[in-house]
Design a protein around this motif. Structure first.
Motif, PDB file in Angstrom:
ATOM      1  N   GLN A 100      33.303  29.745  31.195  1.00 39.18           N
ATOM      2  CA  GLN A 100      33.887  30.806  32.006  1.00 39.18           C
ATOM      3  C   GLN A 100      33.005  32.062  32.054  1.00 39.18           C
ATOM      4  O   GLN A 100      32.550  32.472  33.115  1.00 39.18           O
ATOM      5  CB  GLN A 100      35.278  31.184  31.460  1.00 39.18           C
ATOM      6  CG  GLN A 100      36.288  30.056  31.500  1.00 39.18           C
ATOM      7  CD  GLN A 100      36.721  29.712  32.907  1.00 39.18           C
ATOM      8  OE1 GLN A 100      36.828  30.584  33.748  1.00 39.18           O
ATOM      9  NE2 GLN A 100      36.973  28.439  33.163  1.00 39.18           N
ATOM     10  N   VAL A 104      29.900  33.887  35.110  1.00 40.83           N
ATOM     11  CA  VAL A 104      30.278  35.058  35.902  1.00 40.83           C
ATOM     12  C   VAL A 104      29.468  36.281  35.463  1.00 40.83           C
ATOM     13  O   VAL A 104      28.719  36.862  36.253  1.00 40.83           O
ATOM     14  CB  VAL A 104      31.794  35.348  35.765  1.00 40.83           C
ATOM     15  CG1 VAL A 104      32.173  36.624  36.522  1.00 40.83           C
ATOM     16  CG2 VAL A 104      32.604  34.169  36.277  1.00 40.83           C
ATOM     17  N   ARG A 108      26.147  37.426  37.630  1.00 37.05           N
ATOM     18  CA  ARG A 108      26.057  38.689  38.368  1.00 37.05           C
ATOM     19  C   ARG A 108      24.818  39.475  37.934  1.00 37.05           C
ATOM     20  O   ARG A 108      24.103  40.056  38.763  1.00 37.05           O
ATOM     21  CB  ARG A 108      27.317  39.527  38.173  1.00 37.05           C
ATOM     22  CG  ARG A 108      27.425  40.687  39.176  1.00 37.05           C
ATOM     23  CD  ARG A 108      28.786  41.374  39.076  1.00 37.05           C
ATOM     24  NE  ARG A 108      29.080  42.143  40.268  1.00 37.05           N
ATOM     25  CZ  ARG A 108      28.750  43.430  40.443  1.00 37.05           C
ATOM     26  NH1 ARG A 108      28.074  44.071  39.497  1.00 37.05           N
ATOM     27  NH2 ARG A 108      29.065  44.062  41.551  1.00 37.05           N
ATOM     28  N   LEU A 129      32.374  38.363  41.876  1.00 38.87           N
ATOM     29  CA  LEU A 129      31.951  38.258  40.476  1.00 38.87           C
ATOM     30  C   LEU A 129      32.421  39.460  39.661  1.00 38.87           C
ATOM     31  O   LEU A 129      32.768  39.327  38.482  1.00 38.87           O
ATOM     32  CB  LEU A 129      30.425  38.136  40.404  1.00 38.87           C
ATOM     33  CG  LEU A 129      29.846  36.794  40.884  1.00 38.87           C
ATOM     34  CD1 LEU A 129      28.332  36.894  41.013  1.00 38.87           C
ATOM     35  CD2 LEU A 129      30.218  35.660  39.935  1.00 38.87           C
ATOM     36  N   ARG A 132      36.254  38.944  38.980  1.00 37.39           N
ATOM     37  CA  ARG A 132      36.462  37.879  37.989  1.00 37.39           C
ATOM     38  C   ARG A 132      35.944  38.299  36.617  1.00 37.39           C
ATOM     39  O   ARG A 132      36.569  38.030  35.592  1.00 37.39           O
ATOM     40  CB  ARG A 132      35.757  36.599  38.457  1.00 37.39           C
ATOM     41  CG  ARG A 132      35.876  35.419  37.494  1.00 37.39           C
ATOM     42  CD  ARG A 132      37.305  35.021  37.248  1.00 37.39           C
ATOM     43  NE  ARG A 132      37.387  33.933  36.269  1.00 37.39           N
ATOM     44  CZ  ARG A 132      38.464  33.686  35.530  1.00 37.39           C
ATOM     45  NH1 ARG A 132      39.557  34.427  35.648  1.00 37.39           N
ATOM     46  NH2 ARG A 132      38.452  32.669  34.675  1.00 37.39           N
ATOM     47  N   GLY A 133      34.809  39.000  36.597  1.00 37.68           N
ATOM     48  CA  GLY A 133      34.233  39.451  35.333  1.00 37.68           C
ATOM     49  C   GLY A 133      35.142  40.399  34.585  1.00 37.68           C
ATOM     50  O   GLY A 133      35.272  40.319  33.357  1.00 37.68           O
TER      51      GLY A 133
END
Length: 201
Positions: A100, A104, A108, A129, A132-133
């Motif tokens: 996971q 990400v 990025r 990104l 989600r990050g």
């Protein structure tokens, strides 16, 4: 031992950090993107999975994948919990990092920092990104609000593993770490450890 290490890579850095904290001595071969050394390593077959880091043991055996290398080097050290559940908890964070977090946070940063990935710097990609990050950093924050370390009650390989890309999430990935005070305190704790080396160390 000989470590084939990409200087700018968090995956390579996590191995260098563990070796520094353990006081391990080794020969280091830097294989940065687009370097002659990387081409030579590929040509010689030194990188069994086609990427760094790769650790060559004294007996010639070769081990790839950063978290597998961490597990090998950390065996029997203070960074692997004796408690069965804490050890499994450590592994769960390490699996999560590759499944996971790395895909990400590191991606990025790579898009923003590496010239050969400049074509991926679309606003849509970077925004997705970023969103989600921050969710992933929030998962770490929730744990670190309750405990000083990610697994058990002491520092483990999980902390070294996740520190690698998290500690540059702001400077390289453009993430705002201000909303994550527990995570920032955790970063400071690791940076103050005896034997600590930074990404460029």
């Amino acid at each position: 031992m000989k470590l084939y290490s990409m200087p700018s890579s968090g995956n390579s850095y996590k191995v260098r950090l563990l070796m520094a904290l353990l006081g391990e001595s080794y020969d280091r071969v830097d294989v940065e993107y687009d370097s002659d050394a990387l081409a030579e390593a590929h040509e010689s077959g030194a990188l069994p999975f086609g990427k760094a880091p790769t650790l060559q043991l004294d007996d010639g055996r070769v081990l790839g994948e950063s978290n597998a290398i961490l597990t090998y080097l950390g065996e029997g050290s203070r960074f692997v919990p004796e408690d069965r559940f804490a050890r499994a908890q450590m592994l769960s964070w390490m699996f999560w990092e590759q499944n996971q977090h790395e895909g990400v946070i590191a991606v990025r940063a790579a898009i923003l920092c590496y010239p050969h990935r400049a074509h991926e710097r679309t606003q849509e990609t970077l925004d997705a990104l970023e969103v989600r990050g921050h969710v992933l950093l929030g998962i770490m924050e929730q744990r670190l609000e309750q405990a000083d370390w990610l697994a058990g009650d002491a520092m483990s390989l999980a902390d070294i593993c996740l520190y690698a890309y998290t500690h540059t999430a702001d400077t390289r990935g453009g993430y705002d770490l201000e909303p994550f005070p527990a995570l920032r305190r955790w970063l400071d704790r690791i940076a103050k450890l005896d034997g600590y080396v930074g990404l460029d160390g």
